[in-house]
Design an enzyme around this catalytic site. Structure first.
Site, mmCIF file in Angstrom:
data_model
loop_
_atom_site.group_PDB
_atom_site.id
_atom_site.type_symbol
_atom_site.label_atom_id
_atom_site.label_comp_id
_atom_site.label_asym_id
_atom_site.label_seq_id
_atom_site.Cartn_x
_atom_site.Cartn_y
_atom_site.Cartn_z
ATOM 1 N N TYR A 87 27.894 40.774 52.662
ATOM 2 C CA TYR A 87 27.661 39.707 51.690
ATOM 3 C C TYR A 87 28.637 38.548 51.804
ATOM 4 O O TYR A 87 28.568 37.601 51.030
ATOM 5 C CB TYR A 87 27.680 40.271 50.260
ATOM 6 C CG TYR A 87 28.921 41.095 49.925
ATOM 7 C CD1 TYR A 87 28.889 42.487 49.986
ATOM 8 C CD2 TYR A 87 30.114 40.483 49.541
ATOM 9 C CE1 TYR A 87 30.011 43.248 49.678
ATOM 10 C CE2 TYR A 87 31.241 41.236 49.235
ATOM 11 C CZ TYR A 87 31.176 42.620 49.313
ATOM 12 O OH TYR A 87 32.281 43.368 49.006
ATOM 13 N N ARG A 145 40.461 38.199 48.297
ATOM 14 C CA ARG A 145 40.417 39.605 48.703
ATOM 15 C C ARG A 145 40.039 39.659 50.178
ATOM 16 O O ARG A 145 38.864 39.534 50.522
ATOM 17 C CB ARG A 145 39.380 40.340 47.848
ATOM 18 C CG ARG A 145 39.464 41.858 47.898
ATOM 19 C CD ARG A 145 38.186 42.500 47.328
ATOM 20 N NE ARG A 145 37.080 42.429 48.262
ATOM 21 C CZ ARG A 145 35.791 42.428 47.909
ATOM 22 N NH1 ARG A 145 35.435 42.459 46.641
ATOM 23 N NH2 ARG A 145 34.843 42.365 48.841
ATOM 24 N N HIS A 147 35.986 45.645 49.034
ATOM 25 C CA HIS A 147 36.298 46.028 47.647
ATOM 26 C C HIS A 147 37.089 47.329 47.637
ATOM 27 O O HIS A 147 38.145 47.436 47.024
ATOM 28 C CB HIS A 147 35.009 46.158 46.847
ATOM 29 C CG HIS A 147 35.186 46.867 45.548
ATOM 30 N ND1 HIS A 147 35.904 46.322 44.496
ATOM 31 C CD2 HIS A 147 34.773 48.083 45.119
ATOM 32 C CE1 HIS A 147 35.912 47.177 43.488
ATOM 33 N NE2 HIS A 147 35.229 48.247 43.832
#
Lengths: 324, 359
Positions: B274, B261, B265
């Site tokens: 993160y 990805r 998100h």
């Protein structure tokens, strides 16, 4: 005509609908070879085969989720959850999908499924086998909730539910599965969803109730017949409810007691009480009282009779309302 | 000495991983699926379109013209390679990170702008080939794909259903229930797991102790397979074989596509909180679009001129799409009430009237 118990009436409805429409299938745990732990699906597996009456793995969310998929592709699944207390793992599928797919797809897809469950207490069962969770389901948009109280109604309502283009939760009061028989026509017939039934005509006070409690109301009214002429409305469908029937009765009698075995707080009786206040305040001679289960987990056998509303508790509420 | 009491192996498994096209555009010809140059150019166009459409939607979101949405950046091969292998009558059950797959299946990009822009009418997908609406609750829709495949099998329809989900979904109970039902009833369903290594901020290693996600299928008695998810040939081949197998009555398959990805998100997330930027650099080298271009150039059927032309064509198309989207009149408030049931009940009719008097 035949004299059938409630469970036999359900069985007949399933046999007839499955014979009439090959897209109707039954599925659930033990519904096939075993005919269901209450025998609701007796004979279906033998008559229609294992592709129409299907024994599934032990997975409630799986049963309901695959039923949704079966339904959107064109089948009419009649899924069984073995006891109402085990239906909760399927709530996500029911709330997030069954109730929303028609809306989400603006009508392109819909979910014509029925979810049948033995419902309610009074059979000295184990934990989780005697609850009344209808209020949870009544609060879900896109879901209909039906609770018959007689064999005649059970057959007609189940047939209507199976033919309904939207998801229907069909609660079957297990206490009265076999407790009495009544005449049920041999042929298929529909009782429309959303229509209440006047179980007993009267003019002094209205009891609004459903499920096994209808018979507690009838017995209580019989015991009080010299004193009060009580009308009993069997709601039959909680969603969509029959507001006309509720209002017509309470506008006539002016007094109302709602009776349900489900717990009190946020029970469906609260909804009825609010509706009566909003729509019939000036007809009411007294507040609407609710006779219900207590706000506690359903007890095991030795304490069960203290929990379930009985004639005594109902009579006390009736007296209070009549004497207000 | 007792000969009958012993310990023996009663089951074992292995998971294969397939790569046909590596990140440098080198290809193992022996493993190549049946794809013409036209097919390959078409797939390339879909991937480039998806990425550019994605970028446009991101821009629109940042300028307040689009709601929160989930980018597919980096997952173009997983999306498109698999969807391209489907036949007309197959059904597709997406989660929410499959814009690319949906375009391939005929979903009008304007409809997707509508959905992400907050208009349910977009979900009707009138031009699509059996694409089910997006499903947000992670892992919950696999059961629908299994049920639909089951219905097709019961009816004798020779179709397959394809369901997409991510690494996070494989931790959900409903995912395991779906695999289990699919195995018991041997339904024609192909499970495409886009393992993009992240479930919002939770990395793949923390999602499960299983060595691969493909082996979760083994637990349900289903064949599990892993492919390089950024290799469009491998994704296409695995999906095509799984679909052929399903349609011929040989049951379901689980394909784990290893991908990444590249974006956040959703537009409401900030993955720099993160993720190590080195990781993004590493995966950038494995970009699915770059490697296919390298392959086509090496095989001499793609030139700078072709690239420039395609970019222009796509840019114009995207302009058209956004213009069309922005010109759609707002939905009417009454619509909220009209699709809960087949027909509105008394409560809904009354409430709709009440709402209208307040307008």
């Amino acid at each position: 005509m035949a004299n059938l118990t409630l469970i036999e009436a359900i069985n007949r409805a399933l046999h007839q609908e499955m014979a009439a429409d090959e897209t109707v299938i039954a599925l659930g745990e033990d519904v096939g070879r075993d005919g269901g732990v209450f025998r609701a699906t007796e004979g279906l597996w033998q008559k229609f085969g294992p592709n129409r009456c299907i024994d599934t793995p032990l997975a409630e969310s799986g049963i309901v989720g695959t039923s949704i998929g079966l339904a959107v592709y064109g089948m009419k699944p009649v899924a069984e959850i073995q006891f109402e207390g085990f239906s909760y793992p399927a709530l996500d599928q029911i709330i997030s999908h069954a109730g929303k797919i028609r809306n989400r797809s603006r009508g392109k897809y819909h979910v014509p499924m029925v979810l049948r469950m033995p419902y309610g207490g009074g059979i000295k069962a184990l934990e989780h086998h005697g609850e009344a969770p209808e209020a949870f389901y009544a609060h879900i948009p896109g879901i209909k909730v039906v609770i018959p109280s007689t064999p005649y109604d059970a057959k007609g309502l189940l047939i209507s539910a199976i033919r309904d283009p939207d998801p229907v939760i069909f609660f079957e009061p297990k206490k009265i599965y076999r407790s009495f028989r009544e005449e049920v026509p041999d042929e298929s017939y529909e009782i429309p969803l959303g229509k209440a039934r006047i179980a007993k005509q009267g003019k002094d006070l209205t009891i609004i109730t459903w499920g096994a409690m209808v018979h507690v109301a009838l017995q209580t009214a019989e015991q009080l017949k010299e004193k009060y002429d009580i009308e009993i409305i069997d709601l039959r469908t909680l969603v969509p409810y029959d507001l006309q029937a509720i209002l017509a009765s309470v506008q006539k009698t002016g007094r109302c007691v709602v009776l349900h075995e489900a717990i009190k707080t946020s029970g469906f009786g609260a909804e009825i009480s609010a509706l009566l206040m909003e729509n019939a305040l000036l007809s009411l001679q007294a507040p609407v009282l609710r006779v219900t289960g207590y706000d506690i987990p359903y007890p095991l056998a030795k304490l069960e009779n203290y929990y379930l509303p009985d004639a005594k508790r109902l009579m006390a509420a009736i007296e209070k309302v009549m004497k207000f | 000495m007792c000969l009958f009491i012993m310990e023996k192996i009663v089951a074992s498994f292995s998971i294969k991983h397939l790569q046909i096209l590596d990140e440098n555009g080198n290809c193992d010809e022996k493993l190549m699926p049946e794809l013409t140059q036209t097919d390959i150019k078409k797939m390339y166009e879909w991937m480039l379109f998806s990425r550019m459409m994605d970028d446009k939607m991101l821009k629109m979101q940042r300028s307040g013209k689009m709601g929160t949405f989930a980018s597919i950046r980096g997952q173009e091969a997983s999306n498109i390679g698999s969807a391209y292998a489907m036949q007309d009558n197959d059904w597709l059950f997406p989660s929410f990170r499959e814009n690319g797959s949906l375009y391939v299946r005929g979903v009008n990009p304007v409809n997707l702008l509508q959905v992400w822009g907050g208009d349910e009418r977009g979900h009707v997908f009138p031009d699509s080939k059996n694409v089910f609406p997006m499903s947000i609750p992670v892992g919950s829709h696999l059961l629908h794909a299994v049920g639909a495949a089951w219905a097709a099998k019961l009816k004798g329809d020779k179709i397959a259903t394809v369901v997409y989900f991510g690494d996070g979904a494989t931790s959900e109970g409903d995912c395991m229930e779906a695999l289990n039902f699919a195995g018991v009833f041997q339904v024609p369903c192909v499970f495409i797991c886009q393992n993009n290594q992240w479930a919002i901020s939770v990395p793949r290693k923390q999602q499960t102790a299983a060595q691969t996600l493909a082996q979760k299928a083994i637990g349900a008695g289903i064949f599990g397979y892993q492919v390089d998810g950024n290799d469009i040939f491998a994704v296409f081949k695995a999906t095509k074989e799984a679909l052929d197998k399903a349609r011929s009555g040989q049951g379901p398959t689980f394909i784990e596509c290893l991908t990444y990805r590249m974006g956040d998100h959703t537009t409401a997330d900030d993955s720099t909180k993160y993720r190590d930027p080195k990781e993004l650099e590493y995966w950038k080298q494995k970009d699915p679009i770059d490697r296919l271009r390298k392959y086509m150039v090496a095989k001499k059927f793609w030139s700078d001129f072709d690239e420039k032309n395609l970019l222009e064509k796509i840019t114009q198309k995207i302009e058209q799409i956004t213009k069309e989207y922005e010109s759609i009149p707002l939905p009417k408030a009454e619509e909220m009430f009209q699709y809960t049931f087949a027909e509105m009940d008394e409560r809904q009719k009354k409430q709709m009237e009440e709402m209208k008097t307040k307008l």
